[in-house]
Design an enzyme around this catalytic site. Structure first.
Site, PDB file in Angstrom:
ATOM      1  N   HIS A 168      -0.062 -31.596 -33.224  1.00 50.83           N
ATOM      2  CA  HIS A 168      -1.490 -31.585 -33.560  1.00 50.83           C
ATOM      3  C   HIS A 168      -1.733 -30.954 -34.923  1.00 50.83           C
ATOM      4  O   HIS A 168      -2.611 -31.372 -35.674  1.00 50.83           O
ATOM      5  CB  HIS A 168      -2.284 -30.821 -32.492  1.00 50.83           C
ATOM      6  N   GLU A 215      -0.913 -57.893 -29.640  1.00 47.09           N
ATOM      7  CA  GLU A 215      -0.077 -56.687 -29.654  1.00 47.09           C
ATOM      8  C   GLU A 215       0.998 -56.712 -28.582  1.00 47.09           C
ATOM      9  O   GLU A 215       1.659 -55.704 -28.331  1.00 47.09           O
ATOM     10  CB  GLU A 215      -0.951 -55.429 -29.507  1.00 47.09           C
ATOM     11  N   ASP A 242       1.759 -51.380 -31.149  1.00 46.38           N
ATOM     12  CA  ASP A 242       2.250 -51.772 -29.830  1.00 46.38           C
ATOM     13  C   ASP A 242       3.133 -53.011 -29.897  1.00 46.38           C
ATOM     14  O   ASP A 242       4.082 -53.141 -29.120  1.00 46.38           O
ATOM     15  CB  ASP A 242       1.075 -52.010 -28.873  1.00 46.38           C
ATOM     16  N   CYS A 292      -4.505 -54.764 -37.961  1.00 49.87           N
ATOM     17  CA  CYS A 292      -5.179 -53.467 -37.884  1.00 49.87           C
ATOM     18  C   CYS A 292      -4.222 -52.344 -37.495  1.00 49.87           C
ATOM     19  O   CYS A 292      -4.635 -51.203 -37.321  1.00 49.87           O
ATOM     20  CB  CYS A 292      -6.353 -53.517 -36.906  1.00 49.87           C
TER      21      CYS A 292
END
Length: 552
Positions: free
Chosen positions: A188, A429, A453, A500
């Site tokens: 993170h 995907e 993906d 994308c």
């Protein structure tokens, strides 16, 4: 001069003095106590204070890095609310008659070790989160504040590691870069650093000693290198590179309001990927021609229950109005796999990436799907909204979607609610979708290729598993061939096709995508101008066959 190598989190070059960040280790000793209930109460007060501090950090992070990236602090608050965590601390206090500091430290060790031993990389990252919240509670019990960087001039922060809470507290105008000895590129903290735009290295192979404090250093985030006490030649080279980078940034700004047109006259739309409304400022700042991916699932991930039709409508309407007629492609909810919302009550799965997620949830829980579709169709009356469905694998799924869409439109008609005629497309995907893209193209208005993906499923490699990095090849010929096949099938059917996923921002592939005939590239706002410059400087028809042959 000493040279150390680390893993780059964010590129760029920083030149300045080092500031060694000391966490101020919490000294925890085991003490016998008499009044266990008073000690339990003391723990709860410290825990509640930690909750309030995390709330303040969340508010600060929202302003600086957006809601999606600030969500880590909500997660920390949830961990502090966890009954197992609280019960463990209180049980140790009561059964061993020990002080709250010691009980919290022991619980921290137990829980962080448990997470660290898990196979799932995402769960492994939670070990650091447990340690962070426990340190915060112990600091409150000791009446101490967590360490902060105090400096009059901008510096390069050097630390053993930085927790997300420590990263977000750094004053950006006083931090040139940060370098940590430990840490992961997928943590993170790394994500926050990238969002904040701070050149950064993690897992740097160097010994952290106090005598480094104040020394002159150069961080080359592009190559994952830090130079301490650089010699004159290195310093001159780095200053030149830094100046070139700044000039490139200025040059990129000249492309802000340009259309993305190749040298041979082909128009390629350059759109932006965003996660929430707060990202719109970055979209406009970088001159995006539209939004190629609005990740609507963040509305669900940031909520404690299902967002209502009205709540969703207001968000979609605001995005459409702000973009003032430019196309806004909103992806229907993509919950599941690594994006979990507890209130969905999804069953635990052995392989969630291939489980109940995205369109599979929508088609098996049509009441959730219809709520979102009603909001989307209503918002389409206020701008150029397009709807995109993720994780499609078959024609039957599209047939089911169309049936539900017709039900939604009939309901809106019956209620006298106005709506537009949004384009409806799908994400390619999965290998299944790419393989039958010739059939799917006849049923939809557009394709958008989700390369993240698509690569994961084509190579059978979990993209979040760091231990498989050596096997993961985003440029794999099988993936590139599927992309080309999809573009060709889209054009044969008379529809447009974009990308994308992360590959859309890969400048090494821009020339190839143009040779393939891609119609749109949607990337993170910060990469948009770089990709637009490449498009404007490329002849998409020159050496087309040679380029295709080289890659495919």
């Amino acid at each position: 001069m000493n040279v150390y190598q680390g893993k780059s989190v964010f590129g760029g070059i920083a030149i300045g003095h080092l500031c060694v960040y000391q966490k101020g280790e919490q000294q925890v000793t085991r003490q016998k106590i008499e009044d266990v209930e008073a000690e339990v109460k003391r723990f709860q007060v410290a825990r509640e204070a930690a909750q309030a501090q995390l709330g303040e950090l969340y508010d600060k992070a929202v302003k600086e890095v957006g809601e999606a990236n600030a969500a880590i602090f909500e997660m920390h608050q949830m961990l502090l609310e966890d009954e197992d965590y609280q019960d463990s601390v209180e049980n140790i206090i009561r059964t061993q008659q020990v002080n709250a500091e010691y009980a919290t430290a022991v619980t921290s060790d137990h829980f962080s070790s448990m997470f660290a031993e898990m196979d799932d990389d995402y769960m492994k990252e939670r070990a650091a989160d447990i340690r962070d919240i426990s340190e915060r509670v112990i600091a409150n019990l000791n009446g101490e504040n967590k360490s902060k960087v105090v400096t009059d001039e901008p510096v390069i922060i050097l630390a053993d590691d930085l927790a997300p809470s420590e990263t977000v507290q750094l004053e950006k105008d006083k931090v040139l870069s940060f370098v940590t000895v430990h840490g992961s590129v997928n943590s993170h903290t790394a994500i926050l650093a990238r969002t904040m735009g701070i050149p950064a290295l993690v897992s740097t192979e160097m010994e952290l000693t106090q005598d480094l404090d104040g020394k002159l250093a150069v961080v080359d985030g592009n190559h994952g290198t830090i130079y301490v006490d650089p010699d004159a030649e290195t310093m001159e080279k780095m200053k030149t590179l830094k100046k070139e980078e700044e000039e490139k940034k200025e040059l990129l700004q000249t492309f802000k309001n340009k259309e993305s047109i190749t040298l041979d006259g082909k128009r390629v739309l350059t759109y932006a990927n965003i996660g929430n409304v707060k990202d719109l400022a970055l979209v406009l700042q970088n001159g995006a021609e539209g939004i190629g991916l609005f990740r609507s699932e963040f509305l669900y991930l940031e909520s404690e229950t299902y967002p209502t039709e009205e709540e969703q409508f207001e968000v979609y309407k605001k995005v459409a109005e702000t973009m003032a007629g430019k196309r806004v492609i909103i992806r229907t909810l993509d919950i599941g796999a690594d994006k979990q919302a507890d209130y969905f009550e999804l069953a635990k799965e052995e392989n969630p990436a291939m489980g109940v997620r995205a369109i599979r949830i929508c088609l098996t829980r049509p009441e959730i799907f219809k709520t979102q579709l009603r909001a989307l169709f209503r918002a389409s009356a206020y701008g150029n909204i397009a709807i995109m469905y993720p994780m499609i694998t078959s024609l039957s799924e599209i047939a089911q979607i169309k049936e539900i869409v017709e039900e939604v439109k009939a309901e809106l008609d019956a209620d006298g609610v106005p709506y537009g005629t949004p384009e409806q497309g799908i994400m390619i995907e999965t290998p299944a979708a790419a393989t039958i893209s010739d059939l799917l193209a006849k049923e939809v208005d557009f394709f958008s290729i989700g390369t993240n993906d698509l690569t994961q499923y084509t190579l059978a490699i979990d993209r979040q598993n760091q231990s498989l990095d050596a096997f993961f090849d985003a440029h794999h010929i099988a993936v590139l061939r599927m992309i080309y096949q999809t573009v060709q099938n889209a054009h044969k059917a008379g529809i447009w096709c974009g990308i994308c996923g992360e590959l859309g921002a890969d400048s090494d592939l821009t020339e190839l995508f143009l040779a393939m005939g891609i119609d749109e590239l949607s990337v993170s706002p910060g990469r948009l101008l770089t990709i637009r410059r490449l498009i404007c400087e490329t002849d998409s028809s020159a050496n087309k066959e040679e380029i295709l042959k080289k890659w495919l």
